[in-house]
Design a protein around this motif. Structure first.
Motif, PDB file in Angstrom:
ATOM      1  N   LEU A  34       0.820  -1.211   0.000  1.00  0.00           N
ATOM      2  CA  LEU A  34       0.000   0.000   0.000  1.00  0.00           C
ATOM      3  C   LEU A  34       0.856   1.264   0.000  1.00  0.00           C
ATOM      4  N   VAL A  35       0.606   2.100  -0.952  1.00  0.00           N
ATOM      5  CA  VAL A  35       1.295   3.383  -1.030  1.00  0.00           C
ATOM      6  C   VAL A  35       0.278   4.462  -0.690  1.00  0.00           C
ATOM      7  N   PRO A  36       0.537   5.252   0.355  1.00  0.00           N
ATOM      8  CA  PRO A  36      -0.469   6.244   0.743  1.00  0.00           C
ATOM      9  C   PRO A  36      -0.597   7.385  -0.268  1.00  0.00           C
ATOM     10  N   VAL A  37      -1.798   7.853  -0.412  1.00  0.00           N
ATOM     11  CA  VAL A  37      -2.067   8.997  -1.280  1.00  0.00           C
ATOM     12  C   VAL A  37      -2.764  10.053  -0.431  1.00  0.00           C
ATOM     13  N   THR A  38      -2.218  11.233  -0.390  1.00  0.00           N
ATOM     14  CA  THR A  38      -2.930  12.331   0.280  1.00  0.00           C
ATOM     15  C   THR A  38      -2.662  13.610  -0.485  1.00  0.00           C
ATOM     16  N   GLU A  39      -3.703  14.246  -0.903  1.00  0.00           N
ATOM     17  CA  GLU A  39      -3.578  15.543  -1.542  1.00  0.00           C
ATOM     18  C   GLU A  39      -4.744  16.381  -1.048  1.00  0.00           C
ATOM     19  N   TYR A  60      -5.129   4.809  -0.548  1.00  0.00           N
ATOM     20  CA  TYR A  60      -3.942   4.058  -0.915  1.00  0.00           C
ATOM     21  C   TYR A  60      -4.028   3.594  -2.360  1.00  0.00           C
ATOM     22  N   ILE A  61      -2.875   3.541  -2.999  1.00  0.00           N
ATOM     23  CA  ILE A  61      -2.816   2.794  -4.247  1.00  0.00           C
ATOM     24  C   ILE A  61      -1.840   1.655  -4.025  1.00  0.00           C
ATOM     25  N   GLY A  62      -2.049   0.584  -4.775  1.00  0.00           N
ATOM     26  CA  GLY A  62      -1.186  -0.580  -4.601  1.00  0.00           C
ATOM     27  C   GLY A  62       0.035  -0.448  -5.480  1.00  0.00           C
ATOM     28  N   LYS A  63       1.148  -0.966  -4.995  1.00  0.00           N
ATOM     29  CA  LYS A  63       2.320  -1.048  -5.857  1.00  0.00           C
ATOM     30  C   LYS A  63       1.994  -1.967  -7.024  1.00  0.00           C
ATOM     31  N   PRO A  64       2.796  -1.903  -8.089  1.00  0.00           N
ATOM     32  CA  PRO A  64       2.488  -2.743  -9.252  1.00  0.00           C
ATOM     33  C   PRO A  64       2.287  -4.216  -8.895  1.00  0.00           C
ATOM     34  N   GLU A  65       3.014  -4.707  -7.893  1.00  0.00           N
ATOM     35  CA  GLU A  65       2.877  -6.117  -7.504  1.00  0.00           C
ATOM     36  C   GLU A  65       1.457  -6.453  -7.069  1.00  0.00           C
ATOM     37  N   ALA A  66       0.727  -5.452  -6.606  1.00  0.00           N
ATOM     38  CA  ALA A  66      -0.609  -5.722  -6.065  1.00  0.00           C
ATOM     39  C   ALA A  66      -1.668  -5.744  -7.160  1.00  0.00           C
ATOM     40  N   ALA A  67      -1.250  -5.462  -8.389  1.00  0.00           N
ATOM     41  CA  ALA A  67      -2.224  -5.433  -9.478  1.00  0.00           C
ATOM     42  C   ALA A  67      -2.685  -6.844  -9.813  1.00  0.00           C
ATOM     43  N   THR A  68      -3.900  -6.939 -10.341  1.00  0.00           N
ATOM     44  CA  THR A  68      -4.464  -8.256 -10.620  1.00  0.00           C
ATOM     45  C   THR A  68      -5.051  -8.307 -12.026  1.00  0.00           C
ATOM     46  N   ALA A 118       2.168   9.914  -5.905  1.00  0.00           N
ATOM     47  CA  ALA A 118       2.382   8.899  -4.872  1.00  0.00           C
ATOM     48  C   ALA A 118       3.379   7.845  -5.358  1.00  0.00           C
ATOM     49  N   LEU A 119       3.223   7.404  -6.594  1.00  0.00           N
ATOM     50  CA  LEU A 119       4.127   6.376  -7.123  1.00  0.00           C
ATOM     51  C   LEU A 119       5.557   6.898  -7.182  1.00  0.00           C
ATOM     52  N   ALA A 120       5.701   8.149  -7.571  1.00  0.00           N
ATOM     53  CA  ALA A 120       7.049   8.699  -7.702  1.00  0.00           C
ATOM     54  C   ALA A 120       7.683   8.904  -6.330  1.00  0.00           C
ATOM     55  N   ARG A 121       6.875   9.363  -5.388  1.00  0.00           N
ATOM     56  CA  ARG A 121       7.419   9.615  -4.064  1.00  0.00           C
ATOM     57  C   ARG A 121       7.946   8.344  -3.429  1.00  0.00           C
ATOM     58  N   PHE A 122       7.354   7.225  -3.805  1.00  0.00           N
ATOM     59  CA  PHE A 122       7.806   5.965  -3.239  1.00  0.00           C
ATOM     60  C   PHE A 122       8.716   5.218  -4.199  1.00  0.00           C
ATOM     61  N   ASN A 123       9.278   5.992  -5.118  1.00  0.00           N
ATOM     62  CA  ASN A 123      10.275   5.419  -6.025  1.00  0.00           C
ATOM     63  C   ASN A 123       9.765   4.265  -6.849  1.00  0.00           C
ATOM     64  N   ILE A 124       8.499   4.313  -7.154  1.00  0.00           N
ATOM     65  CA  ILE A 124       7.960   3.223  -7.938  1.00  0.00           C
ATOM     66  C   ILE A 124       7.940   3.615  -9.405  1.00  0.00           C
ATOM     67  N   ALA A 125       7.660   4.868  -9.652  1.00  0.00           N
ATOM     68  CA  ALA A 125       7.643   5.327 -11.032  1.00  0.00           C
ATOM     69  C   ALA A 125       8.694   6.411 -11.176  1.00  0.00           C
ATOM     70  N   PRO A 126       9.199   6.577 -12.376  1.00  0.00           N
ATOM     71  CA  PRO A 126      10.142   7.657 -12.583  1.00  0.00           C
ATOM     72  C   PRO A 126       9.461   8.994 -12.313  1.00  0.00           C
ATOM     73  N   SER A 127      10.242   9.943 -11.877  1.00  0.00           N
ATOM     74  CA  SER A 127       9.624  11.217 -11.508  1.00  0.00           C
ATOM     75  C   SER A 127       9.314  12.060 -12.719  1.00  0.00           C
ATOM     76  N   ASN A 179      12.731  15.070  -1.665  1.00  0.00           N
ATOM     77  CA  ASN A 179      12.174  13.978  -0.908  1.00  0.00           C
ATOM     78  C   ASN A 179      12.507  12.636  -1.513  1.00  0.00           C
ATOM     79  N   GLU A 180      12.397  12.610  -2.800  1.00  0.00           N
ATOM     80  CA  GLU A 180      12.631  11.374  -3.521  1.00  0.00           C
ATOM     81  C   GLU A 180      14.052  10.906  -3.266  1.00  0.00           C
ATOM     82  N   ARG A 181      14.958  11.873  -3.287  1.00  0.00           N
ATOM     83  CA  ARG A 181      16.353  11.571  -3.084  1.00  0.00           C
ATOM     84  C   ARG A 181      16.578  11.035  -1.683  1.00  0.00           C
TER      85      ARG A 181
END
Ligand code: ADP
Ligand code: MG
Length: 612
Positions: free
Chosen positions: A221-226, A236-244, A325-334, A383-385
């Motif tokens: 779970l990757v938190p999303v808050t805006e 929350y959004i799921g990391k790619p692994e959580a996709a079905t 959210a994905l970028a902040r958690f280093n899941i997607a390129p920024s 932050n990402e860094r």
């Protein structure tokens, strides 16, 4: 000529109207649960028999009803939730159409017991096919208990139309899940055929999601808050692994109401572009909160479809929030520090149609929100860094944090890194120096170029993590969102039975049911659910050829085979590629794949200068 138009008899009109609201047991469940929530309940029980076909009972500790309200609640268009037309645009309750109880009462036998907290006695009411059979005072606890028995008993055509218990129960679970997820502060219990299925305590959203969907959700779970003045989004959004591969774990709530919206789904799904294969559905639970004036919930009887005053803005916003959210958690390129193109291209921002709209946008919340406040579209590189560096030092604890602002420290860092690694850690921070070329990753290192074979690197990482798990007896199993059922031949079933202890140690969670059937409930962490079955079948195949591999001493070979089957190279984002390299160098034997082939080579400056 004779006039032919006649008014429908009441009972028929009621049944037809009921059909819009109550299609199956799950629709009644949804309505009753929502009524309990609207009544301010903090504890709600749902009791079912035969997937709701025989009985649906909802017991709540909410406000309860006075004797007259209890009677009124079964009238069509009777509601305590709106008075005038203006209320229709400020709806904060789940219900407001006053149709649900009238509808169920038209097609079932209903028993209601209700008592207001400030009254001594309660009301007992029995209604069958819209007819009040009995109303009397009764002793009961404060709150409401409502039972719907034999749904559609008087509409045989509809009763016949109901699906199997398994399928109707699944629908009910879907509704229950949505309602319970939207109200984690409320305690819920669910009983089916006298067995308790859920016992949910008041909790935070994250724990509620896990309680409802299972542990496997937790680490994905990757938190999303805006937050902006226009709209709040959290969840929350799921990391790619959580996709079905199947739908079902996509949840949008607008002002706490579950809605379906293929358009908004696309806004999230497109944030995963490049991270997910096509036809794979990302997991998400997102709560949007906006002024009820901006949402019309009165477009569909079940209220699962809604209309927004500015859907495109919402789309852009949700997309940006997910990307962020994905970028902040280093899941997607920024992204860059600029407005993402799809937001710039929005009519609302770039070229308002009328002057009035232009003015609206200029002074409006939307523009302000996007350019100043929410910053969902801006990626915080700083932050990402930092996140990235934390991850890195977890892999290389002996390595001091890079500190670019302190030249002395930087030197120390360079030296230590050079000693600890075949390359300077510094360079690898720069994503642009990392290249994926087919099955190879190429990156610059201190002494030249590092050329790395992705699949072999993965094999090494997986093999070491599997053997570690086997040795320390802590298999890390990843629960599959949907258990996979497999049928085997009788000899294979026997083999699989024999292999179960070994498989469990690696993280497989397999349960036999019946003679030749098994359910894969979980798989070793790192395996996709799609691959879980194939890898398992491969292993069985191997054991078939060489049963001795199951012996403790020889299991290592099975692990190697397993790692090889699990390792699936793919297109990596820069942070993923970086993570792979770091994980590899955290291995005991990074140079070689378990099968003995080289994982990487360094092309030194000398070798290069010999070439050119
Ligand atoms: P709606 O929810 O759209 O108002 P319903 O037919 O679901 O219409 O319910 C009619 C009315 O009955 C509600 O407005 C509410 O006042 C009352 N009611 C229904 N269920 C409950 C409950 N569990 N506790 C208290 N009041 C209830
Ligand atoms: Mg209602």
């Amino acid at each position: 000529m004779q006039d032919i138009i006649q008014l429908l008899p009441d009972h028929l009109a009621n049944q037809i109207a009921a059909g819009e609201v109550i299609q199956r047991p799950s629709s009644a469940v949804k309505e009753l649960l929502e009524n309990a929530i609207d009544a301010g309940a903090t504890e709600i029980q749902l009791i079912l028999k035969d997937a709701g076909k025989e009985l649906i009972r909802v017991v709540d500790n909410g406000s309860g009803m006075s004797p007259i309200d209890a009677r009124m609640s079964f009238e069509r268009h009777a509601t305590s939730k709106i008075r005038g037309i203006e209320d229709l645009f400020a709806i904060r309750t789940m219900g407001f159409r006053g149709e649900a109880l009238a509808s169920v009462a038209a097609v079932a036998q209903v028993e209601l017991k209700t008592r207001r907290h400030d009254e001594e006695t309660g009301t007992h009411l029995i209604v069958e096919a819209t007819e009040v059979k009995r109303q009397e005072a009764t002793a009961c606890s404060p709150g409401t208990s409502i039972a719907i028995k034999n749904l559609f008993y008087n509409v045989p055509a509809r009763r016949k139309f109901l699906k199997s218990n398994t399928s109707e129960y699944k629908h009910i679970l879907d509704e229950f899940t949505r309602v319970a997820m939207a109200s984690p502060e409320i305690a819920f219990r669910l009983y089916h055929n006298n067995t308790e299925q859920f016992h949910l305590q008041p909790e935070h959203l994250k724990s509620r999601i896990i309680a409802l969907l299972g542990n496997k959700a937790e680490k994905n779970l990757v938190p999303v808050t805006e937050n902006t003045e226009l709209l709040k989004i959290n969840g929350y959004i799921g990391k790619p692994e959580a996709a079905t591969r199947t739908r079902g774990n996509q949840f949008f709530f607008v002002n706490n109401r579950f809605i379906r919206s293929p358009y908004l789904h696309h806004a999230v799904a497109s944030a995963f572009e490049g991270l997910l294969e096509k036809e794979v559905f990302p997991f998400y639970v997102l709560f949007l909160e906006l002024d009820p004036q901006r949402v019309d919930v009165n477009v569909h009887p079940s209220k699962q479809e809604v209309k927004f005053d500015d859907e495109r803005m919402l789309y852009a916003y949700i997309h940006a929030a997910a990307t962020h959210a994905l970028a902040r958690f280093n899941i997607a390129p920024s992204l860059d520090f600029s407005l993402s193109p799809e937001i710039q291209n929005l009519t609302a921002i770039s070229m308002p149609v009328s002057d009035a709209q232009k003015e609206e946008v200029r002074k409006g919340l939307l523009h302000h929100s996007f350019s100043e406040k929410g910053r969902a579209h801006l990626i915080d590189h700083q932050n990402e860094r930092r996140n990235w560096q934390q991850q890195r030092s977890a892999f290389f604890p002996e390595m001091p944090e890079p500190a670019a602002d302190n030249p002395q420290k930087t030197d120390i860092h360079k030296e230590t890194a050079a000693a600890a690694l075949p390359f300077s850690g510094h360079n690898t921070f720069q994503h642009h120096s990392l290249l994926q070329w087919g099955e190879y990753l190429i990156t610059t290192v201190k002494s030249g170029f590092l050329l790395l074979h992705q699949k072999r690197a993965l094999e090494r990482i997986l093999y070491e993590s599997l053997s570690e798990k086997i040795q320390n007896g802590h298999p890390v199993s990843q629960q599959l969102l949907f258990p996979v059922a497999i049928e085997t031949s009788a000899p294979d079933a026997a083999l699989l039975q024999q292999a179960l202890p070994f498989l469990r140690k690696t993280g497989y969670d397999i349960e036999p049911f019946g003679q030749q059937s098994f359910a894969i409930n979980g798989a070793p962490a790192g395996i996709s659910s799609a691959r879980a079955q194939e890898v398992l079948e491969d292993i069985i195949e191997q054991i078939k050829h060489e049963p001795s591999m199951l012996k403790d001493k020889e299991q290592d070979r099975l692990l190697k085979i397993m790692a090889r089957q699990m390792a699936q190279p793919k297109q990596l984002s820069a942070p993923e590629a970086q993570a792979l390299i770091d994980e590899l160098f955290a291995c005991a034997q990074p140079q070689y794949a378990p099968g003995g082939k080289a994982v990487f080579r360094i092309l030194s400056k000398e070798q290069l200068s010999g070439l050119l």
